[in-house]
Design a protein around this motif. Structure first.
Motif, PDB file in Angstrom:
ATOM      1  N   PHE A 151       6.697 -47.322 -32.450  1.00 21.05           N
ATOM      2  CA  PHE A 151       5.923 -47.302 -31.207  1.00 21.05           C
ATOM      3  C   PHE A 151       6.113 -48.641 -30.502  1.00 21.05           C
ATOM      4  CE2 PHE A 151       3.974 -44.272 -33.983  1.00 21.05           C
ATOM      5  CZ  PHE A 151       3.525 -43.251 -33.158  1.00 21.05           C
ATOM      6  N   GLY A 152       6.552 -48.609 -29.238  1.00 19.41           N
ATOM      7  CA  GLY A 152       6.622 -49.831 -28.446  1.00 19.41           C
ATOM      8  C   GLY A 152       5.218 -50.322 -28.101  1.00 19.41           C
ATOM      9  N   PRO A 153       5.133 -51.446 -27.392  1.00 18.10           N
ATOM     10  CA  PRO A 153       3.815 -51.969 -27.025  1.00 18.10           C
ATOM     11  C   PRO A 153       3.079 -51.061 -26.045  1.00 18.10           C
ATOM     12  CG  PRO A 153       5.590 -53.343 -26.141  1.00 18.10           C
ATOM     13  CD  PRO A 153       6.242 -52.304 -26.968  1.00 18.10           C
ATOM     14  N   TRP A 202      11.349 -42.634 -31.622  1.00 18.11           N
ATOM     15  CA  TRP A 202      11.104 -43.931 -30.979  1.00 18.11           C
ATOM     16  C   TRP A 202      10.335 -43.657 -29.691  1.00 18.11           C
ATOM     17  CZ3 TRP A 202      15.252 -46.999 -27.812  1.00 18.11           C
ATOM     18  CH2 TRP A 202      14.666 -48.166 -27.300  1.00 18.11           C
ATOM     19  N   GLY A 204       7.705 -48.382 -24.787  1.00 19.98           N
ATOM     20  CA  GLY A 204       6.467 -49.065 -24.403  1.00 19.98           C
ATOM     21  C   GLY A 204       5.696 -48.322 -23.308  1.00 19.98           C
ATOM     22  N   VAL A 217      13.677 -39.640 -28.614  1.00 17.52           N
ATOM     23  CA  VAL A 217      13.335 -40.919 -27.963  1.00 17.52           C
ATOM     24  C   VAL A 217      12.558 -40.605 -26.686  1.00 17.52           C
ATOM     25  CG1 VAL A 217      14.280 -42.970 -26.812  1.00 17.52           C
ATOM     26  CG2 VAL A 217      15.377 -42.086 -28.889  1.00 17.52           C
ATOM     27  N   ALA A 255      11.871 -38.460 -20.742  1.00 20.10           N
ATOM     28  CA  ALA A 255      11.192 -39.571 -20.052  1.00 20.10           C
ATOM     29  C   ALA A 255      10.550 -39.060 -18.773  1.00 20.10           C
ATOM     30  CB  ALA A 255      12.193 -40.687 -19.737  1.00 20.10           C
ATOM     31  N   GLY A 256       9.707 -39.906 -18.203  1.00 20.51           N
ATOM     32  CA  GLY A 256       9.117 -39.650 -16.895  1.00 20.51           C
ATOM     33  C   GLY A 256       7.675 -39.193 -16.962  1.00 20.51           C
ATOM     34  N   ILE A 271      15.708 -35.301 -20.740  1.00 18.29           N
ATOM     35  CA  ILE A 271      16.782 -35.791 -19.868  1.00 18.29           C
ATOM     36  C   ILE A 271      18.141 -35.417 -20.444  1.00 18.29           C
ATOM     37  CG2 ILE A 271      17.885 -37.921 -19.013  1.00 18.29           C
ATOM     38  CD1 ILE A 271      15.118 -38.939 -18.378  1.00 18.29           C
TER      39      ILE A 271
HETATM   40  C1  LIG Z   1       9.390 -50.240 -31.182  1.00 17.12           C
HETATM   41  C2  LIG Z   1       9.406 -51.177 -30.035  1.00 17.12           C
HETATM   42  O1  LIG Z   1       8.671 -52.106 -30.030  1.00 17.12           O
HETATM   43  S1  LIG Z   1      10.368 -50.879 -28.674  1.00 17.12           S
HETATM   44  C3  LIG Z   1      10.164 -52.228 -27.589  1.00 17.12           C
HETATM   45  C4  LIG Z   1       9.915 -51.782 -26.211  1.00 17.12           C
HETATM   46  N1  LIG Z   1      11.138 -51.315 -25.570  1.00 17.12           N
HETATM   47  C5  LIG Z   1      11.096 -50.210 -24.823  1.00 17.12           C
HETATM   48  O2  LIG Z   1      10.070 -49.598 -24.671  1.00 17.12           O
HETATM   49  C6  LIG Z   1      12.389 -49.832 -24.228  1.00 17.12           C
HETATM   50  C7  LIG Z   1      12.397 -48.354 -23.939  1.00 17.12           C
HETATM   51  N2  LIG Z   1      13.719 -48.008 -23.390  1.00 17.12           N
HETATM   52  C8  LIG Z   1      13.844 -47.074 -22.441  1.00 17.12           C
HETATM   53  O3  LIG Z   1      12.888 -46.469 -21.945  1.00 17.12           O
HETATM   54  C9  LIG Z   1      15.293 -46.810 -22.018  1.00 17.12           C
HETATM   55  O4  LIG Z   1      15.219 -46.197 -20.771  1.00 17.12           O
HETATM   56  C10 LIG Z   1      16.037 -45.923 -23.026  1.00 17.12           C
HETATM   57  C11 LIG Z   1      16.623 -46.822 -24.108  1.00 17.12           C
HETATM   58  C12 LIG Z   1      15.120 -44.945 -23.703  1.00 17.12           C
HETATM   59  C13 LIG Z   1      17.108 -45.097 -22.347  1.00 17.12           C
HETATM   60  O5  LIG Z   1      18.115 -45.943 -21.908  1.00 17.12           O
HETATM   61  P1  LIG Z   1      19.558 -45.351 -21.494  1.00 17.12           P
HETATM   62  O6  LIG Z   1      20.204 -44.661 -22.628  1.00 17.12           O
HETATM   63  O7  LIG Z   1      20.268 -46.468 -20.869  1.00 17.12           O
HETATM   64  O8  LIG Z   1      19.141 -44.262 -20.449  1.00 17.12           O
HETATM   65  P2  LIG Z   1      20.162 -43.413 -19.573  1.00 17.12           P
HETATM   66  O9  LIG Z   1      21.023 -44.344 -18.818  1.00 17.12           O
HETATM   67  O10 LIG Z   1      20.842 -42.398 -20.433  1.00 17.12           O
HETATM   68  O11 LIG Z   1      19.167 -42.707 -18.577  1.00 17.12           O
HETATM   69  C14 LIG Z   1      19.379 -41.405 -18.161  1.00 17.12           C
HETATM   70  C15 LIG Z   1      18.465 -41.142 -17.006  1.00 17.12           C
HETATM   71  O12 LIG Z   1      17.120 -41.321 -17.463  1.00 17.12           O
HETATM   72  C16 LIG Z   1      16.437 -42.223 -16.613  1.00 17.12           C
HETATM   73  N3  LIG Z   1      15.525 -42.994 -17.427  1.00 17.12           N
HETATM   74  C17 LIG Z   1      15.821 -43.826 -18.438  1.00 17.12           C
HETATM   75  N4  LIG Z   1      14.712 -44.352 -18.948  1.00 17.12           N
HETATM   76  C18 LIG Z   1      13.693 -43.844 -18.253  1.00 17.12           C
HETATM   77  C19 LIG Z   1      12.301 -44.028 -18.305  1.00 17.12           C
HETATM   78  N5  LIG Z   1      11.753 -44.849 -19.207  1.00 17.12           N
HETATM   79  N6  LIG Z   1      11.515 -43.352 -17.447  1.00 17.12           N
HETATM   80  C20 LIG Z   1      12.072 -42.518 -16.539  1.00 17.12           C
HETATM   81  N7  LIG Z   1      13.396 -42.300 -16.430  1.00 17.12           N
HETATM   82  C21 LIG Z   1      14.192 -42.968 -17.284  1.00 17.12           C
HETATM   83  C22 LIG Z   1      17.530 -43.110 -16.046  1.00 17.12           C
HETATM   84  O13 LIG Z   1      17.098 -43.714 -14.862  1.00 17.12           O
HETATM   85  C23 LIG Z   1      18.617 -42.112 -15.846  1.00 17.12           C
HETATM   86  O14 LIG Z   1      18.360 -41.392 -14.676  1.00 17.12           O
HETATM   87  P3  LIG Z   1      19.586 -40.958 -13.674  1.00 17.12           P
HETATM   88  O15 LIG Z   1      20.480 -40.073 -14.511  1.00 17.12           O
HETATM   89  O16 LIG Z   1      18.891 -40.247 -12.583  1.00 17.12           O
HETATM   90  O17 LIG Z   1      20.240 -42.232 -13.304  1.00 17.12           O
END
Ligand SMILES: CC(=O)SCCNC(=O)CCNC(=O)[C@H](O)C(C)(C)COP(=O)(O)OP(=O)(O)OC[C@H]1O[C@@H](n2cnc3c(N)ncnc32)[C@H](O)[C@@H]1OP(=O)(O)O
Length: 186
Positions: A103-105, A138, A141, A156, A174-175, A181
């Motif tokens: 879980f992210g923050p 996963w 956040g 994810v 997502a979203g 997605i």
């Molecule tokens: C356990 C911990 O502590 S984690 C620490 C905290 N870190 C986080 O929370 C990071 C979370 N990371 C994310 O949300 C990232 O978006 C990821 C890693 C899940 C996805 O990254 P990528 O693989 O680069 O996404 P990808 O490029 O395949 O995105 C595909 C589509 O989804 C969209 N998208 C990606 N993330 C999101 C999101 N969070 N919300 C809405 N849309 C999203 C992209 O904009 C893209 O849209 P498009 O096709 O219209 O351009």
């Protein structure tokens, strides 16, 4: 006749101000205060409090305080589950979490809910729906997981999503509202 706790756990309307439930929430809050106040180097103390607060867990549960929940005993985890800073789990109904799920923050998982009808809501009665999160998931956040949702293994969930409906295994979703997605190759 069913106790308020039995009704709560059965997903029926119940009175959260019931003395037994109020006392259990108080005990959980005292443990949470101790957990959240423990210093980063007081690892053994944090582990001891965590075991008392969340007894239904396998080895390796870890979280970065602060953490908040209602009862603690309704959180059931597999091995090596991790919560980053500032997560909230309203475990009025059971929250089941598979092994190695991260879980992210600021993730918030809410089993608690209220009647949509204002007259019913005004009675003060509320209810809850269980949440199930699979293994190796996963959750990014600031995700909000709504009552009754199931998230499949290895999925994810993108940061900031609001998960209102079930999400299958092996996808990136997502979203707001959270939608699939793309599939994830494993
Ligand atoms: C356990 C911990 O502590 S984690 C620490 C905290 N870190 C986080 O929370 C990071 C979370 N990371 C994310 O949300 C990232 O978006 C990821 C890693 C899940 C996805 O990254 P990528 O693989 O680069 O996404 P990808 O490029 O395949 O995105 C595909 C589509 O989804 C969209 N998208 C990606 N993330 C999101 C999101 N969070 N919300 C809405 N849309 C999203 C992209 O904009 C893209 O849209 P498009 O096709 O219209 O351009």
């Amino acid at each position: 006749m069913k106790s308020e706790k039995e009704k709560m756990l059965a997903g029926e309307l119940y009175n959260a101000l019931d003395p037994q439930l109020s006392e259990e929430r108080l005990q959980a809050r005292l443990l949470l205060k101790a957990l959240n106040d423990a210093r980063e180097d007081q690892t053994e103390e944090r582990t001891r409090i965590l075991r008392e607060l969340i007894p239904n867990t396998k080895a390796g549960l870890w979280l970065q305080p602060p953490f908040y929940c209602d009862y603690g005993y309704n959180i059931v985890t597999g091995e090596n589950v991790f919560f980053n800073f500032n997560c909230v789990v309203l475990d009025v109904a059971q929250v089941t979490i598979g092994s190695r799920t991260l879980f992210g923050p600021n993730v918030q998982a809410y089993t608690a809910t209220h009647p949509m009808n204002y007259k019913e809501r005004a009675t003060g009665l509320e209810f809850a729906k269980p949440i199930v999160i699979g293994e190796d998931v996963w959750i990014g956040g600031s995700v909000v997981i709504c009552p009754g949702v199931t998230i499949g293994d290895r999925t994810v969930i993108g940061a900031g999503s609001v998960v209102t409906k079930d999400i299958p295994a092996d996808v990136f979703a997502a979203g707001n509202p959270c939608r699939v997605i793309r599939p994830l190759e494993q």
